[in-house]
Design a protein around this motif. Structure first.
Motif, short mmCIF file in Angstrom:
data_model
loop_
_atom_site.label_atom_id
_atom_site.label_comp_id
_atom_site.label_asym_id
_atom_site.label_seq_id
_atom_site.Cartn_x
_atom_site.Cartn_y
_atom_site.Cartn_z
N ARG A 231 0.82 -1.21 0.00
CA ARG A 231 0.00 0.00 0.00
C ARG A 231 0.85 1.26 0.00
N GLY A 232 1.97 1.18 0.63
CA GLY A 232 2.80 2.36 0.80
C GLY A 232 2.83 2.78 2.25
N VAL A 233 4.02 3.10 2.75
CA VAL A 233 4.17 3.41 4.17
C VAL A 233 4.21 4.93 4.37
N ASP A 234 3.92 5.35 5.59
CA ASP A 234 3.85 6.77 5.89
C ASP A 234 5.22 7.40 6.09
N HIS A 235 6.12 6.68 6.75
CA HIS A 235 7.46 7.18 7.04
C HIS A 235 8.48 6.09 6.75
N ILE A 236 9.60 6.47 6.14
CA ILE A 236 10.72 5.56 5.93
C ILE A 236 11.97 6.18 6.52
N LEU A 237 12.68 5.42 7.36
CA LEU A 237 14.00 5.83 7.82
C LEU A 237 15.02 5.26 6.85
N GLU A 238 15.48 6.11 5.95
CA GLU A 238 16.34 5.70 4.83
C GLU A 238 17.81 5.84 5.25
N VAL A 239 18.40 4.73 5.67
CA VAL A 239 19.80 4.73 6.09
C VAL A 239 20.70 4.03 5.09
N GLY A 240 20.10 3.41 4.08
CA GLY A 240 20.89 2.63 3.12
C GLY A 240 21.58 3.45 2.07
N GLY A 241 20.90 4.53 1.63
CA GLY A 241 21.50 5.36 0.59
C GLY A 241 21.34 4.76 -0.80
N PRO A 242 22.40 4.78 -1.62
CA PRO A 242 22.29 4.34 -3.01
C PRO A 242 21.76 2.92 -3.18
N GLY A 243 22.05 2.04 -2.22
CA GLY A 243 21.63 0.66 -2.37
C GLY A 243 20.16 0.40 -2.09
N THR A 244 19.47 1.35 -1.46
CA THR A 244 18.08 1.11 -1.07
C THR A 244 17.12 2.21 -1.50
N PHE A 245 17.63 3.32 -1.99
CA PHE A 245 16.78 4.50 -2.17
C PHE A 245 15.66 4.27 -3.18
N GLU A 246 15.94 3.59 -4.27
CA GLU A 246 14.89 3.34 -5.26
C GLU A 246 13.78 2.48 -4.68
N LYS A 247 14.13 1.52 -3.81
CA LYS A 247 13.11 0.70 -3.17
C LYS A 247 12.28 1.54 -2.18
N SER A 248 12.94 2.50 -1.55
CA SER A 248 12.20 3.40 -0.67
C SER A 248 11.21 4.25 -1.46
N LEU A 249 11.62 4.72 -2.64
CA LEU A 249 10.71 5.49 -3.49
C LEU A 249 9.49 4.66 -3.86
N ALA A 250 9.70 3.38 -4.11
CA ALA A 250 8.59 2.50 -4.48
C ALA A 250 7.71 2.16 -3.29
N SER A 251 8.29 2.19 -2.07
CA SER A 251 7.57 1.72 -0.89
C SER A 251 6.75 2.79 -0.19
N VAL A 252 7.12 4.05 -0.37
CA VAL A 252 6.45 5.12 0.36
C VAL A 252 5.08 5.40 -0.26
N ARG A 253 4.13 5.81 0.56
CA ARG A 253 2.79 6.13 0.07
C ARG A 253 2.79 7.49 -0.62
N TYR A 254 1.70 7.83 -1.26
CA TYR A 254 1.52 9.18 -1.79
C TYR A 254 1.60 10.18 -0.64
N ALA A 255 2.41 11.24 -0.83
CA ALA A 255 2.62 12.28 0.18
C ALA A 255 3.27 11.75 1.46
#
Length: 366
Positions: A231-255
Motif C-alpha cells: 500500500r505504501g508506508v507513511d514514514h521511511i527511515l532511509e539509512v541505506g542510501g544508493p543501495g536502497t533508495f529506489e526501493k524506498s521510493l517505491a515503498s512510500v505512500r503518496y505524500a
C-alpha cells in the motif's frame, strides 16, 4: 573538593586517518574551566557509523581538526562547574548534544561546525568540558551505557519521526536494517502506536526486531522484491542510501515521508528515476542532521513517559582499553542497536549482550 578536580585527561586520538587501528592513547592537561562551561567525567561513549567513516577517512562533511579526538556520543557525571553556571551541580548525570551550538530551531552552517568528533574534538576521553547550555539531563531510569546512545542515534530517529508531520498511532513506519538509528526509530514508532516494518539480511536480527515490537519483518536477501505490491508506508527511515533508495521510493505512500539519514548499504545502485516518482507520488524527501538541545529534551520526556518500549538496545559493551575492538565490531555489522565503550575502571574486559537487558539484568548494578 577542589583538590579532586582532575588536571589531566586520557583520550584517544588519530595521528593519521585511514584506519581505526591508528587510534592512539594520550594524556593531556585539562585547560582552565571557563565561566560558562561544565567539566564532565565521561562514563560511557557509543559509536556511530559516522565514527567509522571518519576513522577510515571516508567522511566528507567539514574540516576535521588535526589529531582528532573521535566520537560524538557520551554520558557522564558533572565534576565541576564554571563560576557563572547555575543550571548544573556536581554529581548531575548528563549527555552533551551532538552539535554543542545547536540549541533550537533549524540546523545551519555554523551549528554544524560544532559537531563533536568532527568539527571539534570529540568525547573518547576521561574528562571533557562542555558549554553549560549544550547539556541535557539523563533520564533517571537509564544507565550510563544506555544514555550514551542518545545524542546521535536516538535523536536522529526522533527528529525524523517527530518532525514536520509527527508519526501517529496507526501509521506505518519502515525502518531499514537494525543499526542504532533504525532500532530507535522502531522503538519510537512503537511507543507512538505505529505499525513497524523492519528489514534485515539476518533472520536472527529480525527476531530481535520482533521482540522490540516490529509488526512485520522482511529478510531482503530471501525477499529481494520486498518493495513490490504494498500500500505504501507513511514514514521511511532511509539509512541505506544508493543501495536502497529506489526501493524506498517505491515503498512510500503518496505524500509520504522519506527521511534520508545515511548511506550504509554496500549494494551500489544508480538512481536513474528519482524525479519522476517524487513528483508522481508527491513524496517528501527530508535530510536529517541529528537534532537540537531542545529536541533532545523533548525526546527525553518521551523516554521518561514510555521507559520500557524506548529503552536503548545496547548490543555490546567494550572497555576503554578495547576501543579498537569496539570499532572492529561496529564495522562487522554483527550488532543490533548500539556498540558502547565503557570508561569506568573495574569493569575490565566485561561485555554485555542485549539479552541480559531483556532478562532484567542492569549492567549498572551487576
Amino acid at each position: 573538593m577542589a583538590a579532586q578536580i582532575p588536571t589531566t585527561a586520557r583520550s584517544y586520538y588519530f595521528p593519521a586517518l585511514g584506519s581505526y587501528t591508528n587510534l592512539t592513547l594520550q594524556t593531556t592537561p585539562l585547560p582552565a574551566l571557563k565561566s560558562t562551561y561544565v567539566l564532565v567525567k565521561i562514563h560511557a561513549v557509543s559509536l556511530q557509523f559516522r565514527d567509522l567513516m571518519i576513522a577510515l577517512n571516508r567522511y566528507s562533511h567539514g574540516n576535521l581538526p588535526e589529531n582528532l579526538v573521535p566520537c560524538s556520543d557520551m554520558a557522564g557525571e558533572v565534576v565541576a562547574v564554571g563560576s557563572d553556571v547555575t543550571r548544573w551541580e556536581v554529581g548531575d548525570r548528563v549527555c552533551a548534544n551532538f552539535a554543542t551550538d545547536h540549541l533550537d530551531g533549524d540546523v545551519n552552517a555554523e551549528t554544524t561546525k560544532s559537531a563533536l568528533g568532527g568539527g571539534q574534538h570529540g568525547v573518547l576521553t576521561d574528562y571533557r568540558s562542555f558549554p553549560d547550555n549544550s547539556l541535557v539531563k539523563i533520564p533517571g531510569h537509564l544507565s550510563f551505557e544506555e544514555a550514551s546512545t542518545l545524542p546521535c542515534a536516538a535523536l536522529t530517529a526522533y527528529n525524523a519521526l517527530m518532525g514536520p508531520k509527527p508519526v501517529k498511532a496507526g501509521d506505518t513506519v519502515l525502518v531499514l536494517g537494525t543499526g542504532g538509528v533504525s532500532i530507535f526509530g522502531l522503538q519510537f514508532a512503537v511507543a507512538s502506536g505505529a505499525n513497524v516494518i523492519a528489514t534485515s539480511s539476518s533472520d536472527d536480527k529480525l527476531e530481535i526486531a520482533k521482540k522490540l515490537g516490529a509488526t512485520h519483518t522482511i529478510n531482503y536477501n530471501t525477499t529481494p522484491d520486498w518493495d513490490k505490491g504494498r500500500r505504501g508506508v507513511d514514514h521511511i527511515l532511509e539509512v541505506g542510501g544508493p543501495g536502497t533508495f529506489e526501493k524506498s521510493l517505491a515503498s512510500v505512500r503518496y505524500a509520504g515521508y522519506i527521511h534520508i539519514i545515511g548511506s550504509v548499504s554496500k549494494n551500489a545502485s544508480t538512481l536513474t528515476s528519482v524525479i519522476g516518482p517524487c513528483i508522481g507520488k508527491a513524496i517528501i524527501l527530508r535530510g536529517i542532521r541529528v537534532g537540537s538541545v531542545a529536541q533532545f529534551e523533548s525526546m527525553n520526556r518521551l523516554l521518561r513517559a514510555r521507559p520500557e518500549p524506548t529503552r536503548p538496545a545496547v548490543d555490546r559493551v567494550f572497555s576503554f582499553e578495547e576501543a579498537v575492538d569496539a570499532y572492529a565490531y561496529l564495522e562487522s555489522q554483527k550488532h543490533v542497536g548500539k556498540v558502547v565503550i565503557r570508561r569506568i575502571p573495574g569493569y575490565g574486559f566485561a561485555r554485555w549482550v542485549m539479552v541480559l537487558m531483556w532478562n532484567g539484568v542492569n549492567p549498572e548494578t551487576e
